[in-house]
Motif scaffolding. Sequence first.
Motif, PDB file in Angstrom:
ATOM      1  N   ALA A 247       0.793  -1.231   0.000  1.00 22.99           N
ATOM      2  CA  ALA A 247       0.000   0.000   0.000  1.00 22.99           C
ATOM      3  C   ALA A 247       0.823   1.279   0.000  1.00 22.99           C
ATOM      4  O   ALA A 247       0.254   2.374   0.020  1.00 22.99           O
ATOM      5  CB  ALA A 247      -0.918  -0.001   1.233  1.00 22.99           C
ATOM      6  N   GLY A 248       2.142   1.158  -0.039  1.00 25.71           N
ATOM      7  CA  GLY A 248       2.996   2.337   0.088  1.00 25.71           C
ATOM      8  C   GLY A 248       2.924   3.297  -1.091  1.00 25.71           C
ATOM      9  O   GLY A 248       2.392   2.977  -2.155  1.00 25.71           O
ATOM     10  N   LYS A 249       3.494   4.469  -0.893  1.00 26.19           N
ATOM     11  CA  LYS A 249       3.488   5.512  -1.931  1.00 26.19           C
ATOM     12  C   LYS A 249       4.683   5.401  -2.874  1.00 26.19           C
ATOM     13  O   LYS A 249       4.736   6.097  -3.897  1.00 26.19           O
ATOM     14  CB  LYS A 249       3.471   6.891  -1.271  1.00 26.19           C
ATOM     15  N   GLU A 250       5.671   4.541  -2.551  1.00 26.30           N
ATOM     16  CA  GLU A 250       6.815   4.370  -3.438  1.00 26.30           C
ATOM     17  C   GLU A 250       6.338   3.830  -4.788  1.00 26.30           C
ATOM     18  O   GLU A 250       5.361   3.091  -4.871  1.00 26.30           O
ATOM     19  CB  GLU A 250       7.838   3.400  -2.826  1.00 26.30           C
ATOM     20  N   LYS A 251       7.075   4.156  -5.849  1.00 24.33           N
ATOM     21  CA  LYS A 251       6.616   3.816  -7.201  1.00 24.33           C
ATOM     22  C   LYS A 251       6.587   2.310  -7.462  1.00 24.33           C
ATOM     23  O   LYS A 251       5.878   1.848  -8.361  1.00 24.33           O
ATOM     24  CB  LYS A 251       7.466   4.506  -8.254  1.00 24.33           C
ATOM     25  N   ASP A 252       7.375   1.526  -6.684  1.00 19.13           N
ATOM     26  CA  ASP A 252       7.393   0.085  -6.921  1.00 19.13           C
ATOM     27  C   ASP A 252       6.421  -0.687  -6.036  1.00 19.13           C
ATOM     28  O   ASP A 252       6.379  -1.917  -6.062  1.00 19.13           O
ATOM     29  CB  ASP A 252       8.808  -0.473  -6.731  1.00 19.13           C
ATOM     30  N   SER A 253       5.623   0.019  -5.218  1.00 19.33           N
ATOM     31  CA  SER A 253       4.598  -0.675  -4.430  1.00 19.33           C
ATOM     32  C   SER A 253       3.503  -1.160  -5.375  1.00 19.33           C
ATOM     33  O   SER A 253       3.354  -0.665  -6.499  1.00 19.33           O
ATOM     34  CB  SER A 253       3.998   0.253  -3.372  1.00 19.33           C
ATOM     35  N   LEU A 254       2.714  -2.114  -4.924  1.00 17.75           N
ATOM     36  CA  LEU A 254       1.636  -2.621  -5.776  1.00 17.75           C
ATOM     37  C   LEU A 254       0.601  -1.542  -6.035  1.00 17.75           C
ATOM     38  O   LEU A 254       0.110  -1.398  -7.164  1.00 17.75           O
ATOM     39  CB  LEU A 254       0.981  -3.841  -5.126  1.00 17.75           C
ATOM     40  N   ALA A 255       0.274  -0.754  -5.019  1.00 23.18           N
ATOM     41  CA  ALA A 255      -0.722   0.308  -5.185  1.00 23.18           C
ATOM     42  C   ALA A 255      -0.269   1.317  -6.245  1.00 23.18           C
ATOM     43  O   ALA A 255      -1.052   1.720  -7.120  1.00 23.18           O
ATOM     44  CB  ALA A 255      -0.972   1.008  -3.851  1.00 23.18           C
ATOM     45  N   SER A 256       0.999   1.721  -6.184  1.00 24.87           N
ATOM     46  CA  SER A 256       1.521   2.688  -7.153  1.00 24.87           C
ATOM     47  C   SER A 256       1.604   2.077  -8.548  1.00 24.87           C
ATOM     48  O   SER A 256       1.317   2.744  -9.550  1.00 24.87           O
ATOM     49  CB  SER A 256       2.901   3.179  -6.708  1.00 24.87           C
ATOM     50  N   SER A 257       2.013   0.808  -8.621  1.00 24.47           N
ATOM     51  CA  SER A 257       2.120   0.143  -9.916  1.00 24.47           C
ATOM     52  C   SER A 257       0.757  -0.012 -10.575  1.00 24.47           C
ATOM     53  O   SER A 257       0.626   0.135 -11.805  1.00 24.47           O
ATOM     54  CB  SER A 257       2.781  -1.227  -9.742  1.00 24.47           C
ATOM     55  N   LEU A 258      -0.251  -0.290  -9.773  1.00 26.46           N
ATOM     56  CA  LEU A 258      -1.609  -0.380 -10.314  1.00 26.46           C
ATOM     57  C   LEU A 258      -2.071   0.982 -10.834  1.00 26.46           C
ATOM     58  O   LEU A 258      -2.671   1.073 -11.915  1.00 26.46           O
ATOM     59  CB  LEU A 258      -2.563  -0.899  -9.249  1.00 26.46           C
ATOM     60  N   ALA A 259      -1.812   2.023 -10.056  1.00 24.74           N
ATOM     61  CA  ALA A 259      -2.214   3.371 -10.476  1.00 24.74           C
ATOM     62  C   ALA A 259      -1.546   3.735 -11.797  1.00 24.74           C
ATOM     63  O   ALA A 259      -2.175   4.329 -12.687  1.00 24.74           O
ATOM     64  CB  ALA A 259      -1.857   4.375  -9.389  1.00 24.74           C
ATOM     65  N   ALA A 260      -0.260   3.361 -11.949  1.00 24.50           N
ATOM     66  CA  ALA A 260       0.457   3.646 -13.186  1.00 24.50           C
ATOM     67  C   ALA A 260      -0.132   2.881 -14.369  1.00 24.50           C
ATOM     68  O   ALA A 260      -0.020   3.313 -15.517  1.00 24.50           O
ATOM     69  CB  ALA A 260       1.930   3.292 -13.016  1.00 24.50           C
ATOM     70  N   ALA A 261      -0.786   1.753 -14.072  1.00 22.03           N
ATOM     71  CA  ALA A 261      -1.418   0.947 -15.115  1.00 22.03           C
ATOM     72  C   ALA A 261      -2.866   1.354 -15.357  1.00 22.03           C
ATOM     73  O   ALA A 261      -3.575   0.705 -16.136  1.00 22.03           O
ATOM     74  CB  ALA A 261      -1.349  -0.531 -14.737  1.00 22.03           C
TER      75      ALA A 261
END
Length: 294
Positions: free
Chosen positions: A245-259
């Motif tokens: 759930a972290g805000k770092e770009k390699d977290s799953l949450a961030s990776s999903l947002a990028a997708a």
Amino acid sequence: MIRLSRIILSLSLVLALAAPAVAGHDAKKEAKRAIVVAAFGTTVPEAAPAIAKMVERVRAAYPGVPVTLCYTAAMIRAKLAKDGKHVPSPAEALAALPDAGVTDVALMSLQTIPGSEYHDLVRTAAAFSRMPKGLSHVAVSAPLLFEQDDFPAVSKALLSAAPKDRKPGEAVVFVGHGTEHPANMAYPALQYSLWRIDPNAFVATVEGTPSFDDAIADLKAKGIKKAWLIPLFAVAGDHARNDMAGKEKDSLASSLAAAGIEARPVLSGTAEHDAVAAVWLDHLKTTFDALPGK
């Protein structure tokens, strides 16, 4: 001859008087059972209550049986010790029990899969079993995903704990640790079991298979626009709060947002959910009931 008879009679009396003392020295210790809950551990204060809740479930299920907690992760124990909080290792917890009269122990594995942590527990249990003047028997209960029947049972339990706000067409992703250990195969097996119940339920792991990339590819292929992220850890600790759930770009949450997929993390560990905990407790019952002590 008379003198010899008197000597024999005297020796017989001495042996007869000494017999109770000898018998008491060699008599088998009265059996007494105990339970040690073995969690990986956490340094996140908000996550620790999930472990405490599991310990309380065990105490409620086994009234009168001593129940203690240990952490398997040395790094976590060391960090807690710096803050003045001592949680014993499995070896420390087991070593303290003979002085309390305990002879037989069920070591409850609060692990998710039978990986390295679980096998370390098995080796520790074997080392403490049948030690001179120590414990007679130490048995380790199965982790959450162990036997074939565990996978459909855990799948149902996990889905029953999914957010009630989830709408049709939204995915749920259960995020585990993953490992290079062969036991990682439990995660793809769980994925298969989940899909048989809910085609929009996925598994992703931080360090194993299915990977974050695998899960994102599956979500994109199905055209899913929103995914609920749920820890597949006993507690929502560091991995759940950072890797998932972290805000770092390699977290799953961030990776999903990028997708282009909205991520909704849920910070509650599996040990917080009664339906999931019930599977661990069933494994403990099997192990505890098989102990020779009463």
